[in-house]
Design a protein around this motif. Sequence first.
Motif, mmCIF file in Angstrom:
data_model
loop_
_atom_site.group_PDB
_atom_site.id
_atom_site.type_symbol
_atom_site.label_atom_id
_atom_site.label_comp_id
_atom_site.label_asym_id
_atom_site.label_seq_id
_atom_site.Cartn_x
_atom_site.Cartn_y
_atom_site.Cartn_z
ATOM 1 N N ARG A 50 0.783 -1.686 0.203
ATOM 2 C CA ARG A 50 0.197 -0.176 0.140
ATOM 3 C C ARG A 50 1.030 0.914 0.054
ATOM 4 O O ARG A 50 0.357 2.384 -0.726
ATOM 5 C CB ARG A 50 -0.986 0.022 1.542
ATOM 6 C CG ARG A 50 -1.915 1.656 0.674
ATOM 7 C CD ARG A 50 -3.428 0.962 2.349
ATOM 8 N NE ARG A 50 -2.596 0.670 3.421
ATOM 9 C CZ ARG A 50 -2.802 -0.868 4.185
ATOM 10 N NH1 ARG A 50 -2.908 -1.523 3.583
ATOM 11 N NH2 ARG A 50 -2.177 -0.788 5.105
ATOM 12 N N SER A 51 2.120 0.962 0.617
ATOM 13 C CA SER A 51 2.844 2.344 0.952
ATOM 14 C C SER A 51 3.727 2.573 -0.915
ATOM 15 O O SER A 51 3.691 4.067 -1.211
ATOM 16 C CB SER A 51 3.812 2.040 2.023
ATOM 17 O OG SER A 51 2.916 2.200 3.186
ATOM 18 N N LEU A 52 3.984 1.778 -0.919
ATOM 19 C CA LEU A 52 4.976 1.844 -2.334
ATOM 20 C C LEU A 52 3.908 2.225 -3.298
ATOM 21 O O LEU A 52 3.975 3.323 -4.009
ATOM 22 C CB LEU A 52 5.642 0.314 -2.660
ATOM 23 C CG LEU A 52 6.691 -0.138 -1.789
ATOM 24 C CD1 LEU A 52 7.301 -1.561 -2.046
ATOM 25 C CD2 LEU A 52 8.080 0.907 -1.262
ATOM 26 N N SER A 53 2.219 1.532 -3.529
ATOM 27 C CA SER A 53 1.395 1.925 -4.355
ATOM 28 C C SER A 53 1.323 3.733 -4.019
ATOM 29 O O SER A 53 1.039 3.956 -5.444
ATOM 30 C CB SER A 53 0.485 1.411 -4.435
ATOM 31 O OG SER A 53 -0.961 1.709 -5.083
ATOM 32 N N THR A 54 1.459 3.580 -3.017
ATOM 33 C CA THR A 54 0.356 5.769 -3.032
ATOM 34 C C THR A 54 1.817 6.296 -3.711
ATOM 35 O O THR A 54 2.028 7.308 -3.675
ATOM 36 C CB THR A 54 0.788 5.833 -1.427
ATOM 37 O OG1 THR A 54 -0.384 4.847 -0.875
ATOM 38 C CG2 THR A 54 -0.008 7.221 -0.712
ATOM 39 N N PHE A 55 3.140 5.599 -2.789
ATOM 40 C CA PHE A 55 4.733 6.491 -3.005
ATOM 41 C C PHE A 55 4.422 6.614 -5.234
ATOM 42 O O PHE A 55 5.364 7.889 -5.490
ATOM 43 C CB PHE A 55 5.590 5.959 -3.039
ATOM 44 C CG PHE A 55 6.801 6.689 -3.418
ATOM 45 C CD1 PHE A 55 7.803 7.943 -2.958
ATOM 46 C CD2 PHE A 55 7.720 5.777 -4.693
ATOM 47 C CE1 PHE A 55 8.788 8.553 -3.557
ATOM 48 C CE2 PHE A 55 8.961 6.627 -4.291
ATOM 49 C CZ PHE A 55 9.070 7.643 -3.237
#
Length: 119
Positions: free
Chosen positions: A95-100
Amino acid sequence: MKEQQLDALFQALAHPVRREILDIVKTTPGSSVSDVCGHFSMSRIAVMKHLGLLETAGMLVSEKSGRSRLLYFNIMPIQAIYDRWTTQYDSAWARSLSTFKKDLERKVTPHERKRKSHL
């Protein structure tokens, strides 16, 4: 994975010679016991004891071929350790990598994203 299996696995990984044996077998699957012994200055019996611990832990699989024993690295015990302690974090990281990634694509800085989330 049962605690006894986990103990055997960590015991096998605790010694630098056994880790080196795993590196050798991983790099050259199907290495014979003699091939592995050739990498060390210790006796064949000492290497065989290390191989026995690695096999007991399930990290090495051996196959009889004529008079030789061929050795193969088994990733599954290490995968079991990974699954036990890290899979709970996989979705958060994804999720964090997707947002980034989305922020980079839109060229939004993390500071701007925080500011927008507070609005």
